[in-house]
Motif scaffolding. Structure first.
Motif, PDB file in Angstrom:
ATOM      1  N   ALA A  23       1.095  -1.312   0.028  1.00 11.93           N
ATOM      2  CA  ALA A  23      -0.030   0.143  -0.213  1.00 11.93           C
ATOM      3  C   ALA A  23       0.817   1.562  -0.187  1.00 11.93           C
ATOM      4  O   ALA A  23       0.655   2.705  -0.599  1.00 11.93           O
ATOM      5  CB  ALA A  23      -1.175  -0.187   1.632  1.00 11.93           C
ATOM      6  N   GLU A  24       2.346   1.441   0.751  1.00 11.55           N
ATOM      7  CA  GLU A  24       2.970   2.043   0.508  1.00 11.55           C
ATOM      8  C   GLU A  24       3.460   2.254  -0.876  1.00 11.55           C
ATOM      9  O   GLU A  24       3.942   3.647  -1.006  1.00 11.55           O
ATOM     10  CB  GLU A  24       4.228   1.993   1.335  1.00 11.55           C
ATOM     11  CG  GLU A  24       3.597   2.108   3.521  1.00 11.55           C
ATOM     12  CD  GLU A  24       4.083   1.989   3.933  1.00 11.55           C
ATOM     13  OE1 GLU A  24       4.178   2.407   5.680  1.00 11.55           O
ATOM     14  OE2 GLU A  24       5.818   1.111   3.665  1.00 11.55           O
ATOM     15  N   ASP A  25       3.465   1.536  -1.313  1.00  6.48           N
ATOM     16  CA  ASP A  25       4.224   1.307  -2.250  1.00  6.48           C
ATOM     17  C   ASP A  25       3.491   2.479  -3.373  1.00  6.48           C
ATOM     18  O   ASP A  25       3.860   2.818  -4.427  1.00  6.48           O
ATOM     19  CB  ASP A  25       4.955   0.236  -3.667  1.00  6.48           C
ATOM     20  CG  ASP A  25       6.439  -0.538  -2.576  1.00  6.48           C
ATOM     21  OD1 ASP A  25       6.682   0.638  -2.201  1.00  6.48           O
ATOM     22  OD2 ASP A  25       6.198  -1.569  -2.819  1.00  6.48           O
ATOM     23  N   ALA A  26       1.752   1.930  -3.593  1.00  4.29           N
ATOM     24  CA  ALA A  26       0.994   2.285  -4.381  1.00  4.29           C
ATOM     25  C   ALA A  26       0.377   3.570  -3.882  1.00  4.29           C
ATOM     26  O   ALA A  26       0.130   3.964  -5.127  1.00  4.29           O
ATOM     27  CB  ALA A  26      -0.109   1.263  -4.078  1.00  4.29           C
ATOM     28  N   ILE A  27       0.645   3.906  -2.817  1.00  3.71           N
ATOM     29  CA  ILE A  27       0.661   5.626  -1.961  1.00  3.71           C
ATOM     30  C   ILE A  27       1.861   6.490  -2.488  1.00  3.71           C
ATOM     31  O   ILE A  27       1.619   7.350  -3.764  1.00  3.71           O
ATOM     32  CB  ILE A  27       0.660   5.578  -1.319  1.00  3.71           C
ATOM     33  CG1 ILE A  27      -0.505   4.755  -0.063  1.00  3.71           C
ATOM     34  CG2 ILE A  27       1.009   7.878  -0.383  1.00  3.71           C
ATOM     35  CD1 ILE A  27      -1.220   5.273   1.232  1.00  3.71           C
ATOM     36  N   ARG A  28       3.164   5.642  -3.237  1.00  6.59           N
ATOM     37  CA  ARG A  28       4.160   6.706  -3.653  1.00  6.59           C
ATOM     38  C   ARG A  28       3.804   7.294  -5.594  1.00  6.59           C
ATOM     39  O   ARG A  28       4.506   7.619  -5.533  1.00  6.59           O
ATOM     40  CB  ARG A  28       5.105   5.802  -3.329  1.00  6.59           C
ATOM     41  CG  ARG A  28       6.091   6.510  -1.913  1.00  6.59           C
ATOM     42  CD  ARG A  28       7.307   6.151  -2.159  1.00  6.59           C
ATOM     43  NE  ARG A  28       7.670   4.469  -2.037  1.00  6.59           N
ATOM     44  CZ  ARG A  28       7.362   3.041  -0.588  1.00  6.59           C
ATOM     45  NH1 ARG A  28       7.090   3.836   0.263  1.00  6.59           N
ATOM     46  NH2 ARG A  28       7.448   2.107  -1.308  1.00  6.59           N
ATOM     47  N   SER A  29       3.202   5.244  -5.854  1.00  5.05           N
ATOM     48  CA  SER A  29       3.082   5.926  -6.689  1.00  5.05           C
ATOM     49  C   SER A  29       2.301   6.633  -7.677  1.00  5.05           C
ATOM     50  O   SER A  29       2.425   7.898  -8.470  1.00  5.05           O
ATOM     51  CB  SER A  29       2.996   4.250  -7.187  1.00  5.05           C
ATOM     52  OG  SER A  29       1.961   4.603  -8.825  1.00  5.05           O
ATOM     53  N   ASN A  30       1.411   6.425  -7.021  1.00  2.00           N
ATOM     54  CA  ASN A  30       0.278   8.120  -6.965  1.00  2.00           C
ATOM     55  C   ASN A  30       0.352   8.643  -6.910  1.00  2.00           C
ATOM     56  O   ASN A  30       0.141  10.111  -7.687  1.00  2.00           O
ATOM     57  CB  ASN A  30      -1.211   7.454  -6.649  1.00  2.00           C
ATOM     58  CG  ASN A  30      -2.070   6.042  -6.943  1.00  2.00           C
ATOM     59  OD1 ASN A  30      -2.867   6.047  -7.808  1.00  2.00           O
ATOM     60  ND2 ASN A  30      -1.301   4.906  -6.065  1.00  2.00           N
ATOM     61  N   ARG A  31       1.413   9.230  -5.891  1.00  2.00           N
ATOM     62  CA  ARG A  31       2.139  10.659  -5.975  1.00  2.00           C
ATOM     63  C   ARG A  31       2.407  11.168  -7.390  1.00  2.00           C
ATOM     64  O   ARG A  31       2.556  12.164  -7.497  1.00  2.00           O
ATOM     65  CB  ARG A  31       2.384  10.451  -4.510  1.00  2.00           C
ATOM     66  CG  ARG A  31       1.500  10.786  -3.565  1.00  2.00           C
ATOM     67  CD  ARG A  31       2.468  10.574  -1.474  1.00  2.00           C
ATOM     68  NE  ARG A  31       2.121  10.825  -1.198  1.00  2.00           N
ATOM     69  CZ  ARG A  31       2.225  10.527   0.581  1.00  2.00           C
ATOM     70  NH1 ARG A  31       3.120   9.341   0.875  1.00  2.00           N
ATOM     71  NH2 ARG A  31       1.102  10.447   1.567  1.00  2.00           N
ATOM     72  N   ASP A  32       3.828   9.882  -7.944  1.00  4.19           N
ATOM     73  CA  ASP A  32       4.155   9.976  -8.500  1.00  4.19           C
ATOM     74  C   ASP A  32       3.113  10.652  -9.698  1.00  4.19           C
ATOM     75  O   ASP A  32       3.845  11.855 -10.313  1.00  4.19           O
ATOM     76  CB  ASP A  32       5.498   9.321  -9.052  1.00  4.19           C
ATOM     77  CG  ASP A  32       6.097   9.042  -8.180  1.00  4.19           C
ATOM     78  OD1 ASP A  32       6.413   9.742  -6.434  1.00  4.19           O
ATOM     79  OD2 ASP A  32       7.341   7.930  -7.703  1.00  4.19           O
TER      80      ASP A  32
END
Length: 487
Positions: free
Chosen positions: A201-210
């Motif tokens: 989920a943290e990876d997905a959050i970083r991806s969506n922020r990018d």
């Protein structure tokens, strides 16, 4: 009162060779399923597991997961778990109660001493010979022996019942150890899976922020409008909302693990393995049905309860039959302590008593019928426990068969979703696709990652369930000097 020594001897001989009332070893016809066939559970996304029928589960089955951290947690749980401490105390209590019942079946010897200072009325003579004074002192000491002859096995039935209760407590302690270790392993697997989902989920959050940063830059250049940026901001918020529940569940599992190991949540730092550190056992031993019944501690406890119910029925039957008690006492009595055993002062008595129930308003008959019903109940519970053991093994094997297929599918879905997300992001950077396509690819990737983690954890959890179902007995990590002797 029986005064004839010859009659007493006959009664003693009859009692010593007496019979036991009630069924001695109750049996239940138990339908056994066919043995599990040897099979291989192939999986392209993980190790291949082999079902090995006819083999008992290893006592230290948790070590098959190859995690020293899990092994250390299990050792702590076996040494400090509160449920195990309660089960051990119950077993010690049952042992001592068995000793009480055994002691009550043997001769009872008591010693007594009494001193009496009394004055009698002048109108009465002193009870002591050669004493005319109305004030006197009397010393009396005696030794009493009582022996209940177990003519119809009532005492032996009580001993059998107490021994069965001890066996029940011992089997329940074994079951508690198996349950604690299995629950701990499942909690560790669940916590590792949740932690992996938190990371995903943290990876997905970083991806969506990018992606949101990328869209804002494109908006500044005039390539896209505010609607695209708002859609991606909504997707980011949705992804961020997934994280707190996962963190809360992971914290709950850590608290559960601490409780299982006998410590307060947060009192100490737990050294927990990650999902990647838990290796899937490749060999899955499955005992034959008859051996499974003998190995499962809950089934053994049910069998011991059935034995105890049969003994209680014997006690109820014996209560309706005559009972014989032999007793005797010897001592001395005198006006001075030193003369209690002088000539003429010693005394003794031998008594034989026979008691037979005549009329109890049907209470003894109903007591026997209640014991018969209790035995039928214990038999039904034994059958139920054995059948449940077969169900548990069948469920665990069915789960493992489907887990391998589900893990393969989840792995392919994750890989494809990640590839699709990479292509879509690249196309977005080149202006070849819109925001809607990217949102769909991002959501699919996050969902596929979560599903893959859950499928991997399910395979590990169902392996734990199989080891628990086959019922291997976990040894006592710290055997006491009063080790249990099976009755």
């Amino acid at each position: 009162m029986i005064r004839s020594p010859r009659v007493l001897a006959m009664l003693l001989g009859t009692a010593l060779s007496g019979c036991s009332a009630g069924p001695q070893h109750p049996r239940v016809d138990l339908p056994l399923p066919p043995p599990v066939a040897a099979a291989t559970l192939p999986a392209t996304a993980g190790p291949t597991q082999r079902i090995m029928p006819g083999r008992p589960a290893p006592a230290d089955w948790w070590t098959r997961f190859g995690s020293p951290r899990l092994d250390a947690l299990v050792a702590r749980a076996l040494a400090a778990n509160t449920d195990l401490a309660a089960a051990e105390a119950t077993l010690r209590q049952a042992r001592e109660q068995r000793g009480v019942v055994r002691g009550a079946a043997g001769p009872q010897v008591d010693a007594g001493y009494q001193v009496e200072r009394a004055r009698v009325s002048n109108a009465l003579s002193s009870p002591l010979a050669d004493v005319t004074d109305t004030l006197y002192t009397l010393h009396t000491s005696q030794l009493s022996v009582t022996y209940p002859l177990d003519l119809f096995g009532g005492q032996r039935s009580r001993i059998r019942s107490a021994a069965a209760a001890t066996a029940v407590a011992a089997a329940r302690l074994d079951a508690a150890r198996t349950s604690v270790v299995a629950n701990l392993a499942l909690a560790v697997i669940e916590q590792a899976a949740l932690q992996a989902q938190v990371t995903a989920a943290e990876d997905a959050i970083r991806s969506n922020r990018d992606i949101l940063d990328l869209l804002r830059r494109r908006q500044a250049l005039g390539d896209i409008g505010a609607a695209d940026v708002a859609a991606q901001a909504s997707a980011l918020a949705t992804t961020e909302a997934v994280l707190p529940p996962l963190q809360r569940q992971a914290q709950h599992q850590r608290a559960l693990i601490a409780t299982l190991t006998g410590t307060a949540p947060g009192a100490t730092t737990l050294d927990l393995p990650s999902l990647a550190e838990l290796h899937l056992p490749t060999d899955l031993p499955v005992a034959l049905p008859a051996d499974l019944v003998a190995a499962r501690p809950d089934v053994r406890a049910a069998a011991a309860q059935m034995e105890g119910a049969a003994a209680d029925l014997g006690t109820a039957i014996a209560a309706r039959l005559p009972s014989i008690t032999l007793s005797g006492n010897a001592g001395g009595s005198a006006e001075r302590f030193a003369r209690m055993f002088a000539t003429g002062n010693p005394f003794y008595a031998l008594i034989g008593g026979l008691t037979a129930p005549i009329f109890h308003a049907g209470a003894l008959r109903h007591q026997q019928r209640a014991a018969e019903a209790a035995l039928d109940l214990a038999k039904a519970q034994y059958r139920g426990a054995a059948l449940q053991a077969f169900v548990d093994v069948d469920d665990a094997l069915a789960g493992l068969r489907s887990d391998a297929v589900a893990l393969d599918a989840a792995t392919r879905a994750r890989d494809a979703a990640n590839q699709s997300l990479g292509f879509t992001r690249r196309q977005l950077q080149l202006g070849g696709v819109g925001t809607l396509a990217l949102l769909g690819a991002s959501a699919a990737s996050a969902q596929a990652a979560s599903t893959r983690i859950q499928a991997e954890a399910a395979r590990l959890a169902d392996t734990v369930a199989l080891f628990q179902a086959v019922g291997g007995t976990i040894p006592d990590p710290a055997p006491s000097s009063a080790a249990e002797t099976r009755p």
